[in-house]
Design a protein around this motif. Sequence first.
Motif, PDB file in Angstrom:
ATOM      1  N   LYS A 380       0.980  -1.486   0.409  1.00 22.48           N
ATOM      2  CA  LYS A 380       0.532   0.011   0.276  1.00 22.48           C
ATOM      3  C   LYS A 380       1.098   1.056  -0.141  1.00 22.48           C
ATOM      4  O   LYS A 380       0.782   1.971  -0.908  1.00 22.48           O
ATOM      5  N   THR A 381       1.892   1.071   0.568  1.00 23.96           N
ATOM      6  CA  THR A 381       2.714   2.689   1.151  1.00 23.96           C
ATOM      7  C   THR A 381       3.835   2.253   0.304  1.00 23.96           C
ATOM      8  O   THR A 381       5.005   3.236   0.541  1.00 23.96           O
ATOM      9  N   MET A 382       4.854   0.851  -0.042  1.00 27.37           N
ATOM     10  CA  MET A 382       5.570   0.411  -0.819  1.00 27.37           C
ATOM     11  C   MET A 382       6.801   0.736  -0.045  1.00 27.37           C
ATOM     12  O   MET A 382       7.578   0.660  -0.787  1.00 27.37           O
ATOM     13  N   GLN A 383       6.228   0.830   0.822  1.00 27.02           N
ATOM     14  CA  GLN A 383       7.851   0.743   2.000  1.00 27.02           C
ATOM     15  C   GLN A 383       8.216  -0.757   2.264  1.00 27.02           C
ATOM     16  O   GLN A 383       7.647  -1.167   2.357  1.00 27.02           O
ATOM     17  N   THR A 384       9.469  -0.846   2.203  1.00 26.62           N
ATOM     18  CA  THR A 384       9.906  -1.705   2.822  1.00 26.62           C
ATOM     19  C   THR A 384      11.175  -1.674   3.728  1.00 26.62           C
ATOM     20  O   THR A 384      11.727  -0.366   3.937  1.00 26.62           O
ATOM     21  N   TYR A 385      11.105  -2.671   4.789  1.00 29.53           N
ATOM     22  CA  TYR A 385      11.848  -2.543   5.971  1.00 29.53           C
ATOM     23  C   TYR A 385      12.632  -4.132   5.782  1.00 29.53           C
ATOM     24  O   TYR A 385      11.323  -5.605   5.788  1.00 29.53           O
ATOM     25  N   PRO A 386      13.257  -4.792   6.970  1.00 30.63           N
ATOM     26  CA  PRO A 386      14.036  -6.311   7.344  1.00 30.63           C
ATOM     27  C   PRO A 386      12.933  -6.606   8.582  1.00 30.63           C
ATOM     28  O   PRO A 386      12.210  -5.805   9.807  1.00 30.63           O
ATOM     29  N   LEU A 387      12.530  -7.862   8.390  1.00 30.64           N
ATOM     30  CA  LEU A 387      11.177  -8.769   9.969  1.00 30.64           C
ATOM     31  C   LEU A 387      11.940  -8.288  10.508  1.00 30.64           C
ATOM     32  O   LEU A 387      12.926  -9.772  11.393  1.00 30.64           O
ATOM     33  N   THR A 388      13.195  -7.519  11.405  1.00 26.74           N
ATOM     34  CA  THR A 388      14.160  -7.651  12.810  1.00 26.74           C
ATOM     35  C   THR A 388      13.403  -8.683  13.399  1.00 26.74           C
ATOM     36  O   THR A 388      14.838  -9.521  14.358  1.00 26.74           O
ATOM     37  N   ALA A 389      12.400  -8.914  14.041  1.00 26.11           N
ATOM     38  CA  ALA A 389      12.202  -9.758  15.324  1.00 26.11           C
ATOM     39  C   ALA A 389      11.818 -11.175  14.610  1.00 26.11           C
ATOM     40  O   ALA A 389      12.370 -12.227  15.574  1.00 26.11           O
ATOM     41  N   ALA A 390      12.061 -11.514  13.570  1.00 28.00           N
ATOM     42  CA  ALA A 390      12.129 -12.661  12.864  1.00 28.00           C
ATOM     43  C   ALA A 390      13.893 -13.166  12.140  1.00 28.00           C
ATOM     44  O   ALA A 390      13.913 -14.572  12.405  1.00 28.00           O
ATOM     45  N   ASN A 391      14.543 -12.671  12.254  1.00 28.45           N
ATOM     46  CA  ASN A 391      15.528 -12.594  11.740  1.00 28.45           C
ATOM     47  C   ASN A 391      16.769 -13.209  12.511  1.00 28.45           C
ATOM     48  O   ASN A 391      16.462 -12.495  14.253  1.00 28.45           O
ATOM     49  N   SER A 392      17.660 -13.559  12.328  1.00 31.24           N
ATOM     50  CA  SER A 392      19.145 -13.857  12.950  1.00 31.24           C
ATOM     51  C   SER A 392      20.197 -13.751  12.287  1.00 31.24           C
ATOM     52  O   SER A 392      20.380 -13.027  11.541  1.00 31.24           O
ATOM     53  N   LYS A 393      21.075 -14.410  13.145  1.00 33.59           N
ATOM     54  CA  LYS A 393      22.977 -14.194  13.113  1.00 33.59           C
ATOM     55  C   LYS A 393      22.636 -15.667  11.215  1.00 33.59           C
ATOM     56  O   LYS A 393      24.544 -15.059  10.970  1.00 33.59           O
TER      57      LYS A 393
END
Length: 488
Positions: A380-393
């Motif tokens: 809807k907004t075309m903004q993109t960002y990482p799913l920080t809580a789901a990611n790991s190293k």
Amino acid sequence: MNKYLLSAFLLLVLACSSTPHDVQESNRLPKIYPDYIDVTIPVGIAPLNFAIADPQVTTVDVVVRGAHGGKLHANGKDADFNIKEWHQLLTQNKGADLYVEVCAERDGRWTRYRDFRIHVSNQPLDEWGLTYRLIPPSYAMYSKMGIYQRDLSNFEETPLIVNTAIPNQCVNCHTPNQTNPDQYVFHVRGEHGATVIRRNGKIELLKAKNELLGGSMVYPYWHPKGRFCAFSTNKTLQMFHAAAKSKRIEVYDSESDIFVYDTQRHSILRDTLLMRKEWAENTPVFSPDGKWLYFITARRQNYPADYNKERYSLCRVAFDSMSGRFGTQVDTLINARTMGKSVTWPRPSYDGRYLLYTQIDYGYFSVWHPESDLWILNLKTMQTYPLTAANSKRTESLHAWTKNSKWFLFTSRRDDGLYTRIYLSSIDRQGRATKPFMLPQRHPKEYYRLLLYSYNTPDFTLRPVDSDAFKLQHDIESEHRISTQINQ
């Protein structure tokens, strides 16, 4: 029973059981495996059985209390909850928290740790289970592998097809249409290669290759109306890193293009916008309304020397399911050149709000990239960002949505850095991921430590897949295949 025998029996039971006594209090959270501390789960999920990570712990005693009432108790080498009682507790505490009290025995001494919470979501899962491939750690040989389905309410796993029934074949990429078990596609590679398609209660086996395409039908994704299925055609190669400690193998394509298969006419729809000579188009997916075809594309490099210069952008082109025609313009949604990263494995949510993808430094085969992270694009907004809580190293990849778009799954190597395991998470109202939880198992520490297979291409399934494995095996071993034709 004689009263003396009864007394002896009771003494034996008490001697063999271990309940907390002379407990030492600790303000630390317990280190449990899997890590289920502060996760969010749906009603209906299998019990989150766990063990203490410390191998010196001999007994764990766990009490789970619901904020809205109810209690569970487990005592043994791990927390093994009664399935029926677990589901009753989750139903009673929908939208509320569970409080978990853990006591552990080590060297005959008991320690009580700080309680932790598990949140029971208001958002339903609405899926019966999962389908996935289990594959061994092999780069060249097919070995034993299979496609399985798993009931998410308990621990029951059943095979759909295992390649020991069709020796020397590779089975992969089971892809349903928006979690519908009545319509799916998967590939068989080897002497009896085929693309297996089930639609309208009928199974068809297509020829594995069409020479006019220059390759096989790879990375399928269904149009929501079910008539069309998008594929890429890839000439895939692999090479091994000699010096990089964190990377073992690199998978790349010397060629790749995109096309759409018409299941009614057994014809292949092509367009020059999706088959450009100097570009590599890959991993196509339809939008949930069927009006767009998303894909990734990268300028071709000098392979294998410049493999790490290959960066994929996210694009889309219009698609008309009435005429089977593509639009005349390609829109770039995420530009790899300006971002300096590579986009792969796009998966739009079925409600049309988001598009989940994986971001890596270069290339598209994210399974072998430790820097691989989950990102989300708000459509809807075309903004993109990482799913920080789901990611790991470590590596995150191969994700899929539930039909209601409230939950998603993905594979990760965060457990041991070697094998991919399945994790589940949900998206909250702000578009953020909740802390993911590992796919529950009856005795998870024992199960995952002994499992020498990786989970691959998992997806949700609304109901159990009704499959006649014997007939399917017979059909695959036969010579009957349907030829595909190029739509001019």
